[in-house]
Design an enzyme around this catalytic site. Sequence first.
Site, PDB file in Angstrom:
ATOM      1  N   SER A 221       0.842  -1.192   0.000  1.00  0.00           N
ATOM      2  CA  SER A 221       0.000   0.000   0.000  1.00  0.00           C
ATOM      3  C   SER A 221       0.886   1.254   0.000  1.00  0.00           C
ATOM      4  O   SER A 221       1.725   1.417  -0.884  1.00  0.00           O
ATOM      5  CB  SER A 221      -0.946  -0.056   1.200  1.00  0.00           C
ATOM      6  OG  SER A 221      -2.002   0.863   1.075  1.00  0.00           O
ATOM      7  N   ASP A 451      -8.666  -4.395  -6.163  1.00  0.00           N
ATOM      8  CA  ASP A 451      -8.159  -3.799  -4.936  1.00  0.00           C
ATOM      9  C   ASP A 451      -8.986  -2.555  -4.622  1.00  0.00           C
ATOM     10  O   ASP A 451      -9.250  -1.737  -5.493  1.00  0.00           O
ATOM     11  CB  ASP A 451      -6.682  -3.427  -5.111  1.00  0.00           C
ATOM     12  CG  ASP A 451      -5.985  -3.089  -3.800  1.00  0.00           C
ATOM     13  OD1 ASP A 451      -6.572  -2.340  -3.004  1.00  0.00           O
ATOM     14  OD2 ASP A 451      -4.862  -3.562  -3.582  1.00  0.00           O
ATOM     15  N   HIS A 479      -7.227  -6.044  -0.623  1.00  0.00           N
ATOM     16  CA  HIS A 479      -6.131  -5.090  -0.716  1.00  0.00           C
ATOM     17  C   HIS A 479      -4.797  -5.820  -0.616  1.00  0.00           C
ATOM     18  O   HIS A 479      -4.542  -6.528   0.351  1.00  0.00           O
ATOM     19  CB  HIS A 479      -6.273  -4.071   0.411  1.00  0.00           C
ATOM     20  CG  HIS A 479      -5.276  -2.961   0.377  1.00  0.00           C
ATOM     21  ND1 HIS A 479      -4.822  -2.390  -0.794  1.00  0.00           N
ATOM     22  CD2 HIS A 479      -4.639  -2.301   1.383  1.00  0.00           C
ATOM     23  CE1 HIS A 479      -3.961  -1.439  -0.504  1.00  0.00           C
ATOM     24  NE2 HIS A 479      -3.823  -1.366   0.806  1.00  0.00           N
TER      25      HIS A 479
END
Length: 510
Positions: A221, A451, A479
Amino acid sequence: MAAALAGAVLLATGCTGGEGAPEEGNVAAPDPALTDFTEQGLDWGECESGADGAECAVYEVPLDYDEPGGDRVEIAVKRFPAEGGDRIGSLLVNPGGPGGSGYDYVDHAAFTVSDAVRQRFDVVGFDPRGVGRSSPLTCLDSEGLDEFLGGVDSVEGDGDMSEVTEAELAELEEDSRGFVEACRANDPELMLHMGTVNVARDMDILRALVGDEQLTYLGASYGTHIGAQYAEEFPDRVRALVLDGAVDPSQEQLDLSVAQATGFETALRAFVEDCLGQSDCPLGASGDSVEDGVGALSDFLADTAEEPLSNSADDREVNRARAELGVLAALYSESWWPRVREGLAEAMENGDGTVLIQLGDDLYSREDPAAYENSTAALIAVNCSDSPSPRDVDAYVRAAAEAGEESPIFGPTLAWGALPCAYWPEEAVTPTTGLDGAGAAPIMVVGTTRDSATPYAWAEALAGQLESGFLVTRDGDGHTAYRMGDQCIDDIVDAYLVDLTVPEDGMACA
């Protein structure tokens, strides 16, 4: 946003290895101005908390790299030594955020990386500057932060924030200014040096302290931005970077917030489709359309704006903003879907929002007041420092409307979440520039097609921007991709980290 995927599962065994790795002795000499930092040593010792087998230490970095002789920041670091005898070096990891604790993340090393990687690397996590145990930046206290995340008090009608009243706009501005002023009151110097450029430099000092000539790194991320920034700053010091669930660093913060709405809308529809196939789905039944299910959710959230849900956990009322946060949790991982269905059922059938508010607390790390305070402060500080943001509130009005077109439920909230950046000190903001990491060894960018938090298009963009970037695709939900149940992805990542095996650009697992 999705690119065409390969028609079949592609295995890492079909990859070619080691292309583009830097030659030994081709690494730039350390900056002599930082000698005091790169030679300070790490005094590894027992950790105060966490999983068995960990070792912990603290090191120092300059608050301001332009003035390395000035004030210093402490960085907390934790490692799990390699379990095998043929050690390659250290693997530094970051879970994202901004505001995520790598120090805590590494406690889950058995899940974070595979056994094959654990055998060959010390797995090392650190709290980035301003986060958790690393000279933390604090802004609002717990009560103030609860109010900040609870949305505007003057919200009218169904709580749709794509069009706000003058009173609501005034409250949004006041709350955002108040957040920034609280940061300034608590630590006016640290808030000026929270950007990812500084984090990347801090990580290079850690690389030197663990004794690695080049960096091996796994970032998820927001952690992908750290990795890409590292490649930009120190391309010759890159051994292998895995950037999983990529952020697009070429976009400014408000644009990212609007673009993120597409990811959450895609993930929401996947969640609703799955829910409608479950016997306990409160959004409808098998045979109902996804549109019907999304409509039921939208109607429910509109009702909470007019009549908040009960909450048996504490005295916070579960209004629309807090109910949205609870549902948003479902969109980060399929493993959360059953819990969110339970929370929605309790709320829609009994008016009880306890589960939903607890899910929102989990999303914002509200396990205790201190953790809750700091992770959100770091999130906003880093986001606002990493790129310029409009200073005119009308830009946020337009962005909320645009995001609402992409994602009617979550889009406007995402856009308004960027408003504190309108008041962030301008001297703290890094101009937006493309990161190409020219001269770095091959860099792996991993994207998941559905995602939520980091749309797949961002992975495509980052892989295209990095001179040596190559894209690996997971066709799936949730995710990030690595260690999310797809053995094909895990094999590709492991082969790259351990053996520097570089697959064909565009390789996909379905």
